[in-house]
Design a protein around this motif. Structure first.
Motif, short mmCIF file in Angstrom:
data_model
loop_
_atom_site.label_atom_id
_atom_site.label_comp_id
_atom_site.label_asym_id
_atom_site.label_seq_id
_atom_site.Cartn_x
_atom_site.Cartn_y
_atom_site.Cartn_z
N ALA A 86 0.82 -1.21 0.00
CA ALA A 86 0.00 0.00 0.00
C ALA A 86 0.85 1.26 0.00
N PRO A 87 0.56 2.19 -0.90
CA PRO A 87 1.29 3.46 -0.90
C PRO A 87 0.74 4.39 0.17
N THR A 88 1.52 5.37 0.55
CA THR A 88 1.06 6.39 1.50
C THR A 88 0.48 7.56 0.70
N ALA A 89 -0.24 8.43 1.38
CA ALA A 89 -0.80 9.62 0.74
C ALA A 89 0.32 10.49 0.16
N ASN A 90 1.43 10.60 0.89
CA ASN A 90 2.55 11.41 0.41
C ASN A 90 3.17 10.83 -0.85
N GLU A 91 3.26 9.50 -0.92
CA GLU A 91 3.82 8.85 -2.10
C GLU A 91 2.94 9.12 -3.32
N LEU A 92 1.64 9.09 -3.12
CA LEU A 92 0.71 9.35 -4.23
C LEU A 92 0.84 10.80 -4.72
N LYS A 93 0.99 11.71 -3.79
CA LYS A 93 1.13 13.12 -4.15
C LYS A 93 2.42 13.35 -4.95
N LEU A 95 3.78 11.21 -6.90
CA LEU A 95 3.60 10.61 -8.23
C LEU A 95 2.96 11.58 -9.20
N PHE A 96 2.11 12.44 -8.67
CA PHE A 96 1.38 13.40 -9.51
C PHE A 96 1.63 14.83 -8.99
N PRO A 97 2.88 15.32 -9.12
CA PRO A 97 3.26 16.61 -8.53
C PRO A 97 2.54 17.81 -9.13
N LYS A 98 2.06 17.69 -10.37
CA LYS A 98 1.38 18.82 -11.01
C LYS A 98 -0.05 19.00 -10.50
N GLU A 99 -0.56 17.95 -9.81
CA GLU A 99 -1.92 18.01 -9.27
C GLU A 99 -1.89 18.68 -7.89
N LYS A 100 -2.14 19.98 -7.87
CA LYS A 100 -2.05 20.73 -6.61
C LYS A 100 -3.21 20.39 -5.66
N LYS A 101 -4.34 20.00 -6.23
CA LYS A 101 -5.49 19.62 -5.42
C LYS A 101 -5.88 18.17 -5.71
N LEU A 102 -4.91 17.32 -5.61
CA LEU A 102 -5.14 15.90 -5.90
C LEU A 102 -6.12 15.29 -4.90
N LYS A 103 -7.20 14.75 -5.42
CA LYS A 103 -8.20 14.11 -4.56
C LYS A 103 -7.83 12.64 -4.42
N LEU A 104 -7.45 12.25 -3.20
CA LEU A 104 -6.96 10.90 -2.96
C LEU A 104 -8.10 9.97 -2.54
N PRO A 105 -7.96 8.69 -2.84
CA PRO A 105 -8.96 7.72 -2.40
C PRO A 105 -8.76 7.39 -0.92
N ASN A 106 -9.74 6.73 -0.33
CA ASN A 106 -9.61 6.28 1.06
C ASN A 106 -8.79 4.99 1.06
N LEU A 107 -7.53 5.11 1.37
CA LEU A 107 -6.62 3.95 1.30
C LEU A 107 -6.97 2.87 2.30
N ASP A 108 -7.65 3.24 3.37
CA ASP A 108 -8.04 2.26 4.40
C ASP A 108 -9.17 1.34 3.92
N SER A 109 -9.82 1.71 2.84
CA SER A 109 -10.97 0.94 2.36
C SER A 109 -10.57 -0.22 1.44
#
Length: 210
Positions: A86-93, A95-109
């Motif tokens: 499982a990736p962390t929220a920071n790792e996902l951010k 990955l997509f550095p140009k997305e300033k308002k990246l909407k992340l999924p609920n990783l716990d789900s």
């Protein structure tokens, strides 16, 4: 000791359902034995066992005659599945550095033992994100996702399902130019993961897009 990848587990699950379907549709022992042999062949083709105990864990598959037995079998072998890391929220951010308002999924789900790749859809931007690991390295691709009410064949899992077109824009060879590549993908990423028993199809999919 965990010895099955997620895709291998999904393949075993498919084969277990095939055994159940055989027992519920025929009493012909020759037919049952022929299907059992085919299931054994598929498992041997996909899995490599390092210990005899690993093979023994899967032996009950050949005697699944009821849905209850199927349920118990899958529960019994799931502890031996190597989960998607499982990736962390920071790792996902990152990955997509140009997305300033990246909407992340609920990783716990997520059930990471049922996940070969992570994907989510942002309805606000019509973008679909795909995250996967290649030789342990986390990678990602994003694109515009067009939903469709039609049932088609998913390029990744090869099942008939509601699909959409994922279009990914890449910089062209000339300055200021872009090329677009796309393919059909399940709208329901969870169902796609559960149907994905051959990871090479997914690898071909992302290679084509990137």
């Amino acid at each position: 000791m965990q010895f099955m990848t997620v895709e291998q587990y999904q393949l075993v699950k498919k084969q277990a359902k095939k055994i159940l379907n055989t027992y519920t549709t025929t009493k012909d022992q020759k037919v049952i034995q022929a299907i059992q042999a085919l299931v054994q062949e598929k498992i041997d083709e996909k899995l490599t066992f390092t210990e005899i105990s690993q093979q023994l864990q899967l032996q009950p598959i050949f005697n699944i005659e009821t849905k209850e037995q199927l349920h118990y079998f899958l529960n019994d072998i799931k502890p031996y599945v190597i989960p998607f890391q499982a990736p962390t929220a920071n790792e996902l951010k990152k990955l997509f550095p140009k997305e300033k308002k990246l909407k992340l999924p609920n990783l716990d789900s997520y059930d990471w033992k049922e996940t070969s790749y992570l994907s989510w859809f942002d309805a606000g931007t019509n973008r679909k994100y795909i995250v996967y690991r290649e030789e342990g390295t986390l990678k990602g691709v994003r694109g515009v996702f067009s939903h469709s009410e039609k049932v088609g064949i998913c390029t990744v899992c090869n099942q008939h399902a509601k699909v959409g077109m994922l279009l990914v824009a890449k910089k062209g060879t000339d300055l200021g130019t872009y090329t677009k590549k796309g393919n059909y993908l399940c709208q329901d990423s969870k169902a796609c993961n559960e149907a994905l028993s051959d990871l090479s199809k997914f690898e071909d999919f992302v290679e084509n897009l990137t």
